[in-house]
Design a protein around this motif. Sequence first.
Motif, PDB file in Angstrom:
ATOM      1  N   ASP A  64       0.813  -1.214   0.000  1.00 22.78           N
ATOM      2  CA  ASP A  64       0.000   0.000   0.000  1.00 22.78           C
ATOM      3  C   ASP A  64       0.848   1.266   0.000  1.00 22.78           C
ATOM      4  OD1 ASP A  64      -2.493  -1.607   0.626  1.00 22.78           O
ATOM      5  OD2 ASP A  64      -1.327  -1.967   2.456  1.00 22.78           O
ATOM      6  N   LEU A  65       2.090   1.121   0.465  1.00 24.30           N
ATOM      7  CA  LEU A  65       2.959   2.281   0.642  1.00 24.30           C
ATOM      8  C   LEU A  65       4.362   1.935   0.153  1.00 24.30           C
ATOM      9  CD1 LEU A  65       3.581   5.103   1.919  1.00 24.30           C
ATOM     10  CD2 LEU A  65       4.027   3.881   4.069  1.00 24.30           C
ATOM     11  N   LEU A  66       4.877   2.753  -0.747  1.00 22.77           N
ATOM     12  CA  LEU A  66       6.245   2.576  -1.228  1.00 22.77           C
ATOM     13  C   LEU A  66       7.145   3.596  -0.535  1.00 22.77           C
ATOM     14  CD1 LEU A  66       8.130   1.137  -3.315  1.00 22.77           C
ATOM     15  CD2 LEU A  66       7.754   3.132  -4.785  1.00 22.77           C
ATOM     16  N   LEU A  67       8.222   3.131   0.050  1.00 29.42           N
ATOM     17  CA  LEU A  67       9.213   3.987   0.691  1.00 29.42           C
ATOM     18  C   LEU A  67      10.497   3.919  -0.136  1.00 29.42           C
ATOM     19  CD1 LEU A  67       8.668   2.678   4.334  1.00 29.42           C
ATOM     20  CD2 LEU A  67       7.581   4.673   3.257  1.00 29.42           C
ATOM     21  N   ALA A  68      11.135   5.041  -0.359  1.00 33.60           N
ATOM     22  CA  ALA A  68      12.326   5.025  -1.204  1.00 33.60           C
ATOM     23  C   ALA A  68      13.291   6.134  -0.819  1.00 33.60           C
ATOM     24  CB  ALA A  68      11.932   5.165  -2.672  1.00 33.60           C
ATOM     25  N   SER A  69      14.557   5.783  -0.760  1.00 30.96           N
ATOM     26  CA  SER A  69      15.617   6.760  -0.506  1.00 30.96           C
ATOM     27  C   SER A  69      16.687   6.598  -1.579  1.00 30.96           C
ATOM     28  CB  SER A  69      16.241   6.549   0.880  1.00 30.96           C
ATOM     29  OG  SER A  69      15.308   6.792   1.897  1.00 30.96           O
ATOM     30  N   PRO A  70      16.418   7.040  -2.801  1.00 35.36           N
ATOM     31  CA  PRO A  70      17.427   6.925  -3.860  1.00 35.36           C
ATOM     32  C   PRO A  70      18.681   7.702  -3.492  1.00 35.36           C
ATOM     33  CG  PRO A  70      15.612   8.332  -4.558  1.00 35.36           C
ATOM     34  CD  PRO A  70      15.189   7.695  -3.274  1.00 35.36           C
ATOM     35  N   PRO A 105       0.796   1.670  -5.731  1.00 32.57           N
ATOM     36  CA  PRO A 105       0.318   1.706  -4.344  1.00 32.57           C
ATOM     37  C   PRO A 105      -0.455   2.992  -4.075  1.00 32.57           C
ATOM     38  CG  PRO A 105       2.635   2.281  -4.438  1.00 32.57           C
ATOM     39  CD  PRO A 105       2.258   1.818  -5.820  1.00 32.57           C
ATOM     40  N   ALA A 106      -1.193   2.992  -2.996  1.00 31.31           N
ATOM     41  CA  ALA A 106      -2.006   4.171  -2.659  1.00 31.31           C
ATOM     42  C   ALA A 106      -1.144   5.386  -2.356  1.00 31.31           C
ATOM     43  CB  ALA A 106      -2.899   3.854  -1.461  1.00 31.31           C
ATOM     44  N   ALA A 107       0.062   5.158  -1.830  1.00 30.75           N
ATOM     45  CA  ALA A 107       0.922   6.278  -1.447  1.00 30.75           C
ATOM     46  C   ALA A 107       2.383   5.878  -1.549  1.00 30.75           C
ATOM     47  CB  ALA A 107       0.598   6.748  -0.022  1.00 30.75           C
ATOM     48  N   ALA A 108       3.233   6.884  -1.618  1.00 26.77           N
ATOM     49  CA  ALA A 108       4.678   6.668  -1.635  1.00 26.77           C
ATOM     50  C   ALA A 108       5.351   7.850  -0.955  1.00 26.77           C
ATOM     51  CB  ALA A 108       5.198   6.513  -3.063  1.00 26.77           C
ATOM     52  N   VAL A 109       6.522   7.583  -0.387  1.00 23.80           N
ATOM     53  CA  VAL A 109       7.337   8.651   0.191  1.00 23.80           C
ATOM     54  C   VAL A 109       8.760   8.477  -0.322  1.00 23.80           C
ATOM     55  CG1 VAL A 109       8.116   9.848   2.258  1.00 23.80           C
ATOM     56  CG2 VAL A 109       5.945   8.609   2.295  1.00 23.80           C
ATOM     57  N   ALA A 135      -0.410  12.859  -6.754  1.00 23.00           N
ATOM     58  CA  ALA A 135      -0.232  14.269  -6.398  1.00 23.00           C
ATOM     59  C   ALA A 135       0.946  14.345  -5.430  1.00 23.00           C
ATOM     60  CB  ALA A 135      -1.493  14.819  -5.746  1.00 23.00           C
ATOM     61  N   LEU A 136       1.844  15.310  -5.637  1.00 20.13           N
ATOM     62  CA  LEU A 136       3.070  15.394  -4.851  1.00 20.13           C
ATOM     63  C   LEU A 136       3.032  16.573  -3.883  1.00 20.13           C
ATOM     64  CD1 LEU A 136       3.899  13.551  -7.251  1.00 20.13           C
ATOM     65  CD2 LEU A 136       6.155  14.609  -7.154  1.00 20.13           C
ATOM     66  N   ALA A 137       3.407  16.303  -2.651  1.00 18.01           N
ATOM     67  CA  ALA A 137       3.562  17.346  -1.633  1.00 18.01           C
ATOM     68  C   ALA A 137       4.998  17.306  -1.144  1.00 18.01           C
ATOM     69  CB  ALA A 137       2.590  17.127  -0.480  1.00 18.01           C
ATOM     70  N   LEU A 138       5.673  18.438  -1.183  1.00 19.23           N
ATOM     71  CA  LEU A 138       7.086  18.507  -0.826  1.00 19.23           C
ATOM     72  C   LEU A 138       7.234  19.022   0.604  1.00 19.23           C
ATOM     73  CD1 LEU A 138       8.369  20.188  -4.128  1.00 19.23           C
ATOM     74  CD2 LEU A 138       7.892  17.770  -3.683  1.00 19.23           C
ATOM     75  N   HIS A 139       7.965  18.265   1.425  1.00 19.50           N
ATOM     76  CA  HIS A 139       8.182  18.655   2.814  1.00 19.50           C
ATOM     77  C   HIS A 139       9.684  18.617   3.112  1.00 19.50           C
ATOM     78  CE1 HIS A 139       4.115  16.942   2.635  1.00 19.50           C
ATOM     79  NE2 HIS A 139       3.807  17.690   3.677  1.00 19.50           N
ATOM     80  N   PHE A 156      11.191  15.169   2.050  1.00 13.39           N
ATOM     81  CA  PHE A 156      10.275  14.033   1.990  1.00 13.39           C
ATOM     82  C   PHE A 156       9.177  14.382   0.991  1.00 13.39           C
ATOM     83  CE2 PHE A 156      12.503  13.381   5.882  1.00 13.39           C
ATOM     84  CZ  PHE A 156      12.535  12.001   6.070  1.00 13.39           C
ATOM     85  N   ILE A 157       9.131  13.644  -0.110  1.00  8.68           N
ATOM     86  CA  ILE A 157       8.121  13.864  -1.145  1.00  8.68           C
ATOM     87  C   ILE A 157       6.998  12.861  -0.917  1.00  8.68           C
ATOM     88  CG2 ILE A 157       7.653  13.973  -3.608  1.00  8.68           C
ATOM     89  CD1 ILE A 157      10.620  14.491  -4.072  1.00  8.68           C
ATOM     90  N   VAL A 158       5.854  13.372  -0.504  1.00 11.68           N
ATOM     91  CA  VAL A 158       4.690  12.527  -0.230  1.00 11.68           C
ATOM     92  C   VAL A 158       3.836  12.461  -1.494  1.00 11.68           C
ATOM     93  CG1 VAL A 158       2.604  12.270   1.169  1.00 11.68           C
ATOM     94  CG2 VAL A 158       4.734  13.101   2.222  1.00 11.68           C
ATOM     95  N   CYS A 159       3.690  11.257  -2.020  1.00 15.18           N
ATOM     96  CA  CYS A 159       2.949  11.031  -3.258  1.00 15.18           C
ATOM     97  C   CYS A 159       1.681  10.241  -2.928  1.00 15.18           C
ATOM     98  CB  CYS A 159       3.791  10.242  -4.264  1.00 15.18           C
ATOM     99  SG  CYS A 159       5.473  10.861  -4.482  1.00 15.18           S
ATOM    100  N   THR A 160       0.536  10.771  -3.281  1.00  9.42           N
ATOM    101  CA  THR A 160      -0.725  10.099  -2.981  1.00  9.42           C
ATOM    102  C   THR A 160      -1.619  10.098  -4.222  1.00  9.42           C
ATOM    103  OG1 THR A 160      -1.563  12.212  -2.095  1.00  9.42           O
ATOM    104  CG2 THR A 160      -0.744  10.586  -0.511  1.00  9.42           C
ATOM    105  N   ARG A 161      -2.403   9.036  -4.337  1.00  8.01           N
ATOM    106  CA  ARG A 161      -3.350   8.939  -5.446  1.00  8.01           C
ATOM    107  C   ARG A 161      -4.614   9.702  -5.053  1.00  8.01           C
ATOM    108  NH1 ARG A 161      -1.975   5.490  -9.282  1.00  8.01           N
ATOM    109  NH2 ARG A 161      -4.125   5.100  -9.923  1.00  8.01           N
TER     110      ARG A 161
END
Length: 304
Positions: A64-70, A105-109, A135-139, A156-161
Amino acid sequence: MKAADLFAGAGGFSTGAKQAGCYVVWAANHWQSAVDVHAANHPETAHACQDLNQADWRDVPAHDLLLASPACQGHTPARGKEKPHHDAQRSTAWAVTSALEFHRPAAAVAENVPEFLKWALFPAWRQAVEALGYALALHVIDSADHGVPQHRRRLFIVCTRSKSPLQLHFEPRAHVGANRFINFESGKWADIHRSGRSAATLARVAAGRARFGERFLMPYYGSGSGLTGRCLSRPLGTVTTVDRWAVVNGSRMRMLTAAENRDAMGFPATYKLPEQHRQAVHMLGNAVCPPVARDVIAGIMAAA
């Protein structure tokens, strides 16, 4: 909520996700030593050691949630002179879009240094993620505002559908000083005025002692915190992938131990680290602070 952790490394994102109530079903990194450390601390998670730009996303469990630190090395100003391998490191961000395209997934960070926003290809990367329905929210978040005894500003880029970006709002926590984790009974101490000690180090010690007394922290390498060091009641400066911070105690000094670096990052005291000090510090310096990950993920879950 089930989560998958890309570029999992030392496991800060996974640790924070678990603290927020997630189950981390899969984690991967290209470095086997990092995978081994992650597996030792997260045995319930399936692991893979691979170049994520070559990943077959069919092998990754649904989540449901993708976490990523490229990789951040190609973006951070701390990288120094531009190097050819930075191009390959910057390209790791595209593995995130590939995973999102397959699993939706429903969301990603996605976490990185704030300079990620200055990447020449960031507008294209953002457009690609948005084209997948996110939709992207930048924090930009300082870990010290989340109770971590370290100042560490990360994006932290919060990506939500969702139709609109999910802007998270956090009540700042009280700052925690480095004195919370410094153990004056541990580590390998050495006389400050030993043979071979550089003049710059001696000048930094003298300036720190004049300002803070007999016990304080200072950058042993580089110019962080100027030439005056830092008092122990303040959060530590940013933990990096190599030994950087020294603690002074009267006539002696030493570098921070791996355990102190772990505590400065906000990992649990029981978190298992590599036996080799250099490896431990490298992994910690690349990690996400678990309390920050916890708060970001908890905010997403509360809004779901």
